[in-house]
Design a protein around this motif. Structure first.
Motif, PDB file in Angstrom:
ATOM      1  N   ASN A 259      39.448 -12.541  37.937  1.00  0.00           N
ATOM      2  CA  ASN A 259      38.684 -12.799  39.472  1.00  0.00           C
ATOM      3  C   ASN A 259      39.423 -14.197  40.126  1.00  0.00           C
ATOM      4  OD1 ASN A 259      36.347 -11.358  38.906  1.00  0.00           O
ATOM      5  ND2 ASN A 259      35.567 -12.693  37.510  1.00  0.00           N
ATOM      6  N   VAL A 260      40.101 -15.016  39.342  1.00  0.00           N
ATOM      7  CA  VAL A 260      40.612 -15.989  40.322  1.00  0.00           C
ATOM      8  C   VAL A 260      41.946 -15.566  40.842  1.00  0.00           C
ATOM      9  CG1 VAL A 260      42.376 -18.044  39.832  1.00  0.00           C
ATOM     10  CG2 VAL A 260      40.305 -18.053  38.475  1.00  0.00           C
ATOM     11  N   THR A 261      42.536 -14.552  40.260  1.00  0.00           N
ATOM     12  CA  THR A 261      43.689 -13.738  40.789  1.00  0.00           C
ATOM     13  C   THR A 261      43.246 -12.941  42.071  1.00  0.00           C
ATOM     14  OG1 THR A 261      44.779 -13.401  38.719  1.00  0.00           O
ATOM     15  CG2 THR A 261      45.478 -12.096  40.649  1.00  0.00           C
ATOM     16  N   ALA A 262      42.044 -12.365  41.984  1.00  0.00           N
ATOM     17  CA  ALA A 262      41.541 -11.468  43.368  1.00  0.00           C
ATOM     18  C   ALA A 262      41.206 -12.462  44.342  1.00  0.00           C
ATOM     19  CB  ALA A 262      40.114 -10.883  42.765  1.00  0.00           C
ATOM     20  N   MET A 263      40.765 -13.823  44.036  1.00  0.00           N
ATOM     21  CA  MET A 263      40.503 -14.647  44.872  1.00  0.00           C
ATOM     22  C   MET A 263      41.742 -15.280  45.777  1.00  0.00           C
ATOM     23  SD  MET A 263      37.634 -17.129  43.251  1.00  0.00           S
ATOM     24  CE  MET A 263      36.034 -16.522  42.918  1.00  0.00           C
ATOM     25  N   ILE A 264      42.883 -15.445  45.089  1.00  0.00           N
ATOM     26  CA  ILE A 264      44.063 -16.036  45.475  1.00  0.00           C
ATOM     27  C   ILE A 264      44.485 -14.908  46.394  1.00  0.00           C
ATOM     28  CG2 ILE A 264      46.456 -16.573  44.916  1.00  0.00           C
ATOM     29  CD1 ILE A 264      45.348 -18.195  42.550  1.00  0.00           C
ATOM     30  N   ASP A 265      44.813 -13.446  45.781  1.00  0.00           N
ATOM     31  CA  ASP A 265      44.965 -12.237  46.727  1.00  0.00           C
ATOM     32  C   ASP A 265      44.330 -12.249  48.029  1.00  0.00           C
ATOM     33  OD1 ASP A 265      46.881 -11.918  44.626  1.00  0.00           O
ATOM     34  OD2 ASP A 265      45.746  -9.998  43.857  1.00  0.00           O
ATOM     35  N   ALA A 266      42.948 -12.583  48.005  1.00  0.00           N
ATOM     36  CA  ALA A 266      42.427 -12.595  49.277  1.00  0.00           C
ATOM     37  C   ALA A 266      43.008 -13.724  50.187  1.00  0.00           C
ATOM     38  CB  ALA A 266      41.087 -12.899  48.907  1.00  0.00           C
ATOM     39  N   VAL A 267      43.542 -14.922  49.711  1.00  0.00           N
ATOM     40  CA  VAL A 267      44.108 -15.855  50.735  1.00  0.00           C
ATOM     41  C   VAL A 267      45.159 -15.224  51.160  1.00  0.00           C
ATOM     42  CG1 VAL A 267      45.044 -18.263  50.602  1.00  0.00           C
ATOM     43  CG2 VAL A 267      43.199 -17.753  49.327  1.00  0.00           C
ATOM     44  N   LYS A 268      46.153 -14.608  50.216  1.00  0.00           N
ATOM     45  CA  LYS A 268      47.155 -14.033  50.723  1.00  0.00           C
ATOM     46  C   LYS A 268      47.121 -13.054  51.762  1.00  0.00           C
ATOM     47  CE  LYS A 268      49.660 -14.545  46.383  1.00  0.00           C
ATOM     48  NZ  LYS A 268      50.240 -13.939  45.184  1.00  0.00           N
ATOM     49  N   HIS A 269      46.151 -12.195  51.293  1.00  0.00           N
ATOM     50  CA  HIS A 269      45.734 -11.145  52.455  1.00  0.00           C
ATOM     51  C   HIS A 269      45.639 -11.626  53.845  1.00  0.00           C
ATOM     52  CE1 HIS A 269      44.400  -7.317  53.734  1.00  0.00           C
ATOM     53  NE2 HIS A 269      43.220  -7.885  54.025  1.00  0.00           N
ATOM     54  N   LEU A 270      44.887 -12.866  53.648  1.00  0.00           N
ATOM     55  CA  LEU A 270      44.129 -13.457  55.117  1.00  0.00           C
ATOM     56  C   LEU A 270      45.541 -13.839  55.727  1.00  0.00           C
ATOM     57  CD1 LEU A 270      41.551 -14.604  56.454  1.00  0.00           C
ATOM     58  CD2 LEU A 270      42.633 -16.577  56.008  1.00  0.00           C
ATOM     59  N   PHE A 271      46.504 -14.542  55.194  1.00  0.00           N
ATOM     60  CA  PHE A 271      47.834 -14.963  55.951  1.00  0.00           C
ATOM     61  C   PHE A 271      48.501 -13.815  56.497  1.00  0.00           C
ATOM     62  CE2 PHE A 271      47.074 -19.249  53.539  1.00  0.00           C
ATOM     63  CZ  PHE A 271      47.467 -19.637  54.732  1.00  0.00           C
ATOM     64  N   GLU A 272      48.507 -12.506  55.707  1.00  0.00           N
ATOM     65  CA  GLU A 272      49.313 -11.332  56.478  1.00  0.00           C
ATOM     66  C   GLU A 272      48.564 -11.145  57.662  1.00  0.00           C
ATOM     67  OE1 GLU A 272      48.907  -8.425  53.294  1.00  0.00           O
ATOM     68  OE2 GLU A 272      50.205  -9.718  52.167  1.00  0.00           O
ATOM     69  N   LYS A 273      47.488 -11.306  57.884  1.00  0.00           N
ATOM     70  CA  LYS A 273      46.907 -10.953  59.342  1.00  0.00           C
ATOM     71  C   LYS A 273      46.736 -12.191  60.286  1.00  0.00           C
ATOM     72  CE  LYS A 273      42.516  -9.822  57.290  1.00  0.00           C
ATOM     73  NZ  LYS A 273      41.391  -9.371  57.240  1.00  0.00           N
ATOM     74  N   THR A 274      47.622 -13.378  59.915  1.00  0.00           N
ATOM     75  CA  THR A 274      47.316 -14.369  60.757  1.00  0.00           C
ATOM     76  C   THR A 274      48.539 -14.682  61.718  1.00  0.00           C
ATOM     77  OG1 THR A 274      46.196 -15.713  59.057  1.00  0.00           O
ATOM     78  CG2 THR A 274      46.882 -16.916  60.633  1.00  0.00           C
ATOM     79  N   ALA A 275      48.313 -14.863  63.125  1.00  0.00           N
ATOM     80  CA  ALA A 275      49.308 -15.259  63.767  1.00  0.00           C
ATOM     81  C   ALA A 275      50.279 -16.590  63.355  1.00  0.00           C
ATOM     82  CB  ALA A 275      48.866 -15.572  65.213  1.00  0.00           C
ATOM     83  N   PRO A 276      51.447 -16.553  63.722  1.00  0.00           N
ATOM     84  CA  PRO A 276      52.381 -17.591  63.371  1.00  0.00           C
ATOM     85  C   PRO A 276      51.843 -19.051  63.852  1.00  0.00           C
ATOM     86  CG  PRO A 276      53.547 -15.736  64.418  1.00  0.00           C
ATOM     87  CD  PRO A 276      52.153 -15.477  64.573  1.00  0.00           C
ATOM     88  N   GLU A 277      51.412 -19.221  64.919  1.00  0.00           N
ATOM     89  CA  GLU A 277      50.930 -20.497  65.621  1.00  0.00           C
ATOM     90  C   GLU A 277      49.925 -21.030  64.666  1.00  0.00           C
ATOM     91  OE1 GLU A 277      51.500 -17.993  67.564  1.00  0.00           O
ATOM     92  OE2 GLU A 277      52.786 -18.589  68.735  1.00  0.00           O
ATOM     93  N   LEU A 278      48.976 -19.987  64.191  1.00  0.00           N
ATOM     94  CA  LEU A 278      47.712 -20.611  63.474  1.00  0.00           C
ATOM     95  C   LEU A 278      48.274 -20.764  62.024  1.00  0.00           C
ATOM     96  CD1 LEU A 278      44.878 -18.156  64.343  1.00  0.00           C
ATOM     97  CD2 LEU A 278      44.796 -20.575  64.707  1.00  0.00           C
ATOM     98  N   ALA A 279      49.291 -20.169  61.486  1.00  0.00           N
ATOM     99  CA  ALA A 279      49.837 -20.368  60.242  1.00  0.00           C
ATOM    100  C   ALA A 279      50.266 -21.723  60.101  1.00  0.00           C
ATOM    101  CB  ALA A 279      50.759 -19.228  59.910  1.00  0.00           C
ATOM    102  N   ALA A 280      51.116 -21.960  61.418  1.00  0.00           N
ATOM    103  CA  ALA A 280      51.797 -23.461  61.313  1.00  0.00           C
ATOM    104  C   ALA A 280      50.721 -24.641  61.387  1.00  0.00           C
ATOM    105  CB  ALA A 280      52.565 -23.631  62.699  1.00  0.00           C
ATOM    106  N   ASP A 281      49.623 -24.420  61.788  1.00  0.00           N
ATOM    107  CA  ASP A 281      48.474 -25.501  61.887  1.00  0.00           C
ATOM    108  C   ASP A 281      48.039 -25.570  60.501  1.00  0.00           C
ATOM    109  OD1 ASP A 281      48.450 -25.854  64.652  1.00  0.00           O
ATOM    110  OD2 ASP A 281      46.448 -24.645  65.016  1.00  0.00           O
ATOM    111  N   ILE A 282      47.792 -24.397  60.005  1.00  0.00           N
ATOM    112  CA  ILE A 282      47.147 -24.339  58.461  1.00  0.00           C
ATOM    113  C   ILE A 282      48.150 -25.018  57.520  1.00  0.00           C
ATOM    114  CG2 ILE A 282      46.266 -22.906  56.628  1.00  0.00           C
ATOM    115  CD1 ILE A 282      44.552 -22.513  59.328  1.00  0.00           C
ATOM    116  N   ALA A 283      49.614 -24.792  57.610  1.00  0.00           N
ATOM    117  CA  ALA A 283      50.561 -25.463  56.811  1.00  0.00           C
ATOM    118  C   ALA A 283      50.173 -26.901  56.463  1.00  0.00           C
ATOM    119  CB  ALA A 283      51.879 -24.895  57.072  1.00  0.00           C
ATOM    120  N   GLU A 284      50.015 -27.338  58.024  1.00  0.00           N
ATOM    121  CA  GLU A 284      49.844 -28.762  58.014  1.00  0.00           C
ATOM    122  C   GLU A 284      48.647 -29.310  57.290  1.00  0.00           C
ATOM    123  OE1 GLU A 284      49.779 -31.480  61.787  1.00  0.00           O
ATOM    124  OE2 GLU A 284      51.309 -29.953  61.815  1.00  0.00           O
TER     125      GLU A 284
END
Ligand SMILES: Nc1ncnc2c1ncn2[C@@H]1O[C@H](COP(=O)(O)OP(=O)(O)OP(=O)(O)O)[C@@H](O)[C@H]1O
Ligand SMILES: [Mg+2]
Length: 345
Positions: A259-284
């Motif tokens: 279940n923990v892996t499924a949750m982490i995979d969901a975070v990764k999946h979200l990043f695949e759909k995220t525009a680079p500008e937003l990803a940069a905000d999030i990284a910070e």
């Protein structure tokens, strides 16, 4: 609008976090007035409520045939409309100090992937339960507001709410959900995983309540500084007799790992759909965790290690969504944009 302003002086407007595991109610200007498990004990004919909330949850697995114990929400959405309505009616009445002439406006938080049919069901239940008007707010937005994230700004705010039925992950910018993903994995699936693990590995059958207690006490997602042990009671699968066995935090971590892996995979999946500008905000700024499941020991570390982002658990994760709903209810004009749709009664 004029009527609304006058009416709000004579009614007790309330906000509800109608969760799979817990239902919380906020009364305008007062704060949290109800915080109970979403469980109802009902007579077999379905007409009479015997207990609601904690009292009903305590009866789980111990109820006689004449009493049905129902969790009316499953996977974040209403599974039993009639019982949800009974529960809402009871809570709306209880939440109002005294019954005023004008019915309350009710704000309800709902999963962001909710369908039109499900929206209507929530709305109808609240109206039948005594609401004058119903407003719906997506749960990740409520969580982000409760976590004091600057959702109005043009910047990416990443929030992950782990409830009993669902894990919702969203990036919010300019008061809207920009990217979102939701999985029907939350605390309930973790409890089920513990039940099935113990049955297979330890030949012991334990109830779901016992599994939840073990999860809260020694469950983890990351190796603990000092690993823990706990005694649990259940039924021996082979002999059928009651037995007590000792389980370790390592074993429970293994039970929860899928279940923990499924949750982490969901975070990764979200990043695949995220525009680079937003990803940069999030990284910070990183990822903010809310919901009861965020309290699983070491979950923040596990996510941080795997997706290489700073992760912060909100100090009171269980009440964060309701806090956000309350803020919206208290300042409806400022938060018009986050409401799903104003539904007239
Ligand atoms: N210390 C803890 N460790 C692990 N899980 C916990 C802990 N405390 C609470 N939980 C879990 O959190 C879940 C309840 O969280 P919450 O009240 O946020 O869910 P909910 O809002 O009712 O559900 P949903 O949002 O999915 O409809 C339960 O599954 C509970 O077992
Ligand atoms: Mg929730």
């Amino acid at each position: 609008m004029f009527f609304d302003n006058i009416a709000s002086l004579f009614s007790n407007d309330i906000a509800i976090d109608l969760g799979t595991a817990n239902t919380l109610v906020y009364r305008k200007g007062v704060g949290i007035v109800i915080d109970e498990p979403s469980v109802v004990a009902i007579s077999v004919d379905g007409k009479r409520i015997i207990a609601i909330g904690e009292d009903a949850k305590d009866m789980l697995g111990k109820n006689p045939e004449e009493v049905r114990i129902i969790k009316p929400l499953k996977d974040g959405v209403i599974a039993d409309f009639q019982v949800t309505e009974l529960m809402l009616r009871n809570l709306i009445l209880r939440a109002q100090k005294k019954r005023l002439l004008i019915k309350p406006r009710v704000l309800v938080c709902v999963p962001s992937g909710i369908t039109e049919v499900e929206k209507r069901a929530v709305r109808d239940s609240a109206i039948h339960a005594g609401a004058r008007e119903v407003y719906l707010v997506p749960e990740p937005i409520a969580a982000a507001i409760g976590a004091d994230l600057p959702i109005h700004k043009p910047q990416g705010n990443l929030i992950m709410d782990i409830g009993g039925g669902t894990t919702e992950i969203a990036i919010i910018s300019l008061s809207h959900i920009v990217v979102h993903t939701s999985i029907r994995v939350g605390g309930d699936k973790m409890d089920e995983a513990i039940v099935s693990y113990l049955r297979k590995r330890n030949n012991i059958f334990v109830g779901i309540q016992t599994a939840e207690k073990v999860k809260m006490k020694i469950g983890s997602a990351y190796p603990l500084e000092k690993e823990l042990r706990s005694e649990i009671r259940g039924r021996d699968i082979i002999t059928g007799y009651p037995i007590t066995v000792e389980v370790t935090s390592e074993e429970i971590r293994e039970a929860l790992s899928e279940n923990v892996t499924a949750m982490i995979d969901a975070v990764k999946h979200l990043f695949e759909k995220t525009a680079p500008e937003l990803a940069a905000d999030i990284a910070e700024r990183g990822l903010i965790l809310t919901g009861g499941g965020a309290q699983l020991k070491g979950l923040d570390k596990k996510i941080q290690d795997t997706v290489d982002l700073p992760v912060h658990v909100m100090p009171e994760p269980l009440t964060c969504v309701l806090k956000g709903c309350g803020q919206v209810l208290d300042n409806l004009e400022d938060y018009r944009e986050v409401l799903l749709k104003k539904i007239e009664s």
